[in-house]
Write an enzyme that holds these catalytic residues in place. Structure first.
Site, short mmCIF file in Angstrom:
data_model
loop_
_atom_site.label_atom_id
_atom_site.label_comp_id
_atom_site.label_asym_id
_atom_site.label_seq_id
_atom_site.Cartn_x
_atom_site.Cartn_y
_atom_site.Cartn_z
N GLU A 196 0.39 -1.69 0.23
CA GLU A 196 0.34 -0.07 0.47
C GLU A 196 1.14 1.42 -0.23
O GLU A 196 1.90 1.32 -0.09
CB GLU A 196 -0.60 -0.11 1.25
CG GLU A 196 -0.22 0.11 2.38
CD GLU A 196 -1.03 0.55 3.60
OE1 GLU A 196 -1.56 2.14 3.77
OE2 GLU A 196 -1.37 0.35 5.01
N LYS A 216 -5.38 10.57 0.74
CA LYS A 216 -5.81 9.25 1.58
C LYS A 216 -6.57 8.74 1.36
O LYS A 216 -7.78 9.41 1.06
CB LYS A 216 -5.60 9.61 2.92
CG LYS A 216 -6.23 8.03 4.08
CD LYS A 216 -5.93 7.96 5.56
CE LYS A 216 -6.79 7.33 5.72
NZ LYS A 216 -7.67 7.55 7.16
N VAL A 254 -5.43 0.27 2.70
CA VAL A 254 -5.79 -1.04 3.18
C VAL A 254 -7.22 -1.34 2.04
O VAL A 254 -6.43 -2.37 0.95
CB VAL A 254 -6.03 -2.18 4.15
CG1 VAL A 254 -6.64 -3.31 4.37
CG2 VAL A 254 -5.31 -1.82 5.11
N ASP A 259 -17.70 5.30 13.82
CA ASP A 259 -16.38 5.02 13.24
C ASP A 259 -15.38 3.67 12.71
O ASP A 259 -15.04 3.06 13.42
CB ASP A 259 -15.77 6.03 13.42
CG ASP A 259 -14.40 6.06 12.98
OD1 ASP A 259 -14.12 5.61 12.24
OD2 ASP A 259 -13.46 7.05 12.80
N SER A 303 -14.10 1.47 9.88
CA SER A 303 -13.11 1.82 8.54
C SER A 303 -13.34 0.29 7.69
O SER A 303 -14.05 -0.26 7.69
CB SER A 303 -11.38 1.44 8.89
OG SER A 303 -10.48 1.01 8.04
N ALA A 304 -13.22 1.28 5.95
CA ALA A 304 -14.59 0.54 5.30
C ALA A 304 -12.98 -0.84 4.84
O ALA A 304 -12.98 -1.40 4.14
CB ALA A 304 -13.89 2.34 4.28
N ASP A 305 -11.95 -0.63 5.76
CA ASP A 305 -11.04 -2.13 5.52
C ASP A 305 -11.58 -3.33 5.72
O ASP A 305 -11.70 -4.16 5.38
CB ASP A 305 -9.45 -1.75 6.49
CG ASP A 305 -8.72 -0.73 6.10
OD1 ASP A 305 -8.91 -0.19 4.68
OD2 ASP A 305 -8.08 -0.08 6.98
N LYS A 350 -3.47 -1.37 15.16
CA LYS A 350 -3.08 -1.17 16.52
C LYS A 350 -4.37 -0.56 17.74
O LYS A 350 -5.20 -0.61 17.51
CB LYS A 350 -2.63 0.86 16.62
CG LYS A 350 -1.73 0.18 15.72
CD LYS A 350 -0.88 2.18 15.73
CE LYS A 350 0.36 1.65 15.14
NZ LYS A 350 0.48 2.44 13.65
N1 PSU Z 1 -3.15 1.58 10.95
C1 PSU Z 1 -1.74 1.56 11.30
N2 PSU Z 1 -1.36 2.15 10.24
C2 PSU Z 1 -1.56 2.63 8.86
C3 PSU Z 1 -3.29 3.02 8.61
C4 PSU Z 1 -3.82 2.22 9.78
O1 PSU Z 1 -1.78 0.78 11.90
O2 PSU Z 1 -0.68 3.40 8.20
C5 PSU Z 1 -3.68 3.03 7.58
C6 PSU Z 1 -3.89 2.29 6.65
O3 PSU Z 1 -3.70 3.28 5.13
C7 PSU Z 1 -5.29 2.06 6.29
C8 PSU Z 1 -6.09 3.27 6.79
O4 PSU Z 1 -6.05 1.11 5.17
O5 PSU Z 1 -5.37 3.57 7.46
C9 PSU Z 1 -7.39 3.08 7.46
O6 PSU Z 1 -7.37 3.94 7.61
P1 PSU Z 1 -9.12 4.77 8.43
O7 PSU Z 1 -9.61 4.60 9.75
O8 PSU Z 1 -10.02 6.22 8.03
O9 PSU Z 1 -10.55 3.79 7.47
MN MN Z 2 -12.63 5.93 10.07
#
Ligand code: PSU
Ligand code: MN
Length: 306
Positions: A27, A89, A109, A141, A143-145, A162
């Protein structure tokens, strides 16, 4: 395969895929948003060389000028690293706009999985994934992941998540959406900087061969979803849980006080934790990505062998 008209597969990656050789996706949010320059570029290039040393071809993924890149050049990696957070992002909801406007995006991701799958890449190595945030029962909230893992057949090798997140709820969400969570050499979910979280994953898997067999079975069953491999940070680079948890609590308090929300939440928390723990956390972060790249490359090799 009919390729997407917005997709550019680099010549090296295209040759590997055409010959049935192993490829590992990487990524670019970790480059632009995850680490400072120049360590971000050095790490990204070193990760590519680790993948090569382990028998696979690296494909760093990003959006450049509205083109979905499966395989970036050194110059493109240098550009993404120097530009840093000036690069958008890019999550799933951003891709169409970036393509239409011919803009740049650092892939998370989620979007790395989307583009990897478009290109025909099955394995992806990263650091940490997004998940269910603490307090998600009111903020929603998530994540879309997690959604992408549910719907896109790519194996994601990470070091867990984390504890800026609610790890228990993250596992519940993955269970609901049918995403297998595998622990490499452990039944315990690793928590990125540390090897322990107190939460159990679904299965312990001990070899790249077994990981490849599991992913192959998922594909052959016709499942459209992905698979999450959680690979604990090597002991010698793992951090003191007291230090890291204090930093996380402080980062969460500052985010709440500052009214941080939406796509800014994760980058804000990650930057604060880094600021509060200094160079130690950066070093651990780099080492766990190397460790994941090795495992992903070995697994990609096994996937092409059977
Ligand atoms: N968590 C980490 N390191 C990262 C990310 C998340 O420990 O670099 C990054 C990754 O690219 C992940 C994104 O896909 O943040 C998730 O963001 P969000 O929570 O806004 O979906
Ligand atoms: Mn989010």
């Amino acid at each position: 395969m009919a390729l997407n008209r917005y997709l550019d597969i680099s010549p090296e990656v295209a040759a590997a895929l055409a010959a049935g050789r192993p490829v590992v996706a990487l990524e670019s949010t970790i480059i632009s948003h995850g680490m400072p320059y120049p360590q971000n570029v050095e790490t990204a290039l070193k990760v590519e060389s680790i993948i090569r040393e382990n028998g696979a071809t690296p494909a760093t993924i990003a959006v450049i000028g509205g083109r979905l890149k499966a395989g970036c050049t050194k110059e493109e990696i240098e550009y993404l690293g120097r530009a840093g957070t000036a690069v958008t992002k890019a999550s799933r909801r951003d891709l169409a706009m970036l393509c239409a406007r011919k803009q740049d995006g650092a892939t998370t991701v989620t979007t790395t999985m989307i583009i990897a799958h478009m290109a025909g890449i099955m394995v992806f190595a990263t650091g940490g994934i997004g998940g269910v945030h603490r307090g998600a029962e009111t903020t929603m909230d998530i994540s879309a992941d997690l959604e992408e893992l549910a719907h896109t057949p790519v194996m994601v090798v990470c070091a867990g998540a984390k504890s800026i997140l609610d790890l228990g709820l993250t596992l519940e969400y993955l269970e609901t959406h049918g995403v297998p969570v595998l622990g490499y050499g452990t039944r315990e979910l690793p928590a990125f900087y540390t090897r322990h979280s107190g939460f159990q994953v679904d299965y312990q898997v001990d070899t790249p061969e077994e990981l490849a067999a599991a992913f192959k079975a998922s594909l052959e069953l016709g499942f459209q979803g992905g698979m999450l491999v959680t690979n604990p940070i090597p002991e010698e680079y793992s951090m003191d849980p007291g230090i890291i948890n204090t930093a996380i609590d402080e980062a969460l308090a500052q985010a709440a006080a500052g009214g941080i929300h939406g796509k800014e939440t994760t980058p804000f928390l990650l930057a604060k934790v880094k600021e509060l723990t200094g160079g130690d956390s950066l070093d651990s972060n780099i080492q766990l990505v190397f460790n994941n790249a090795r495992l992903a490359a070995k697994t990609a090799v096994c996937l092409t062998e059977n």
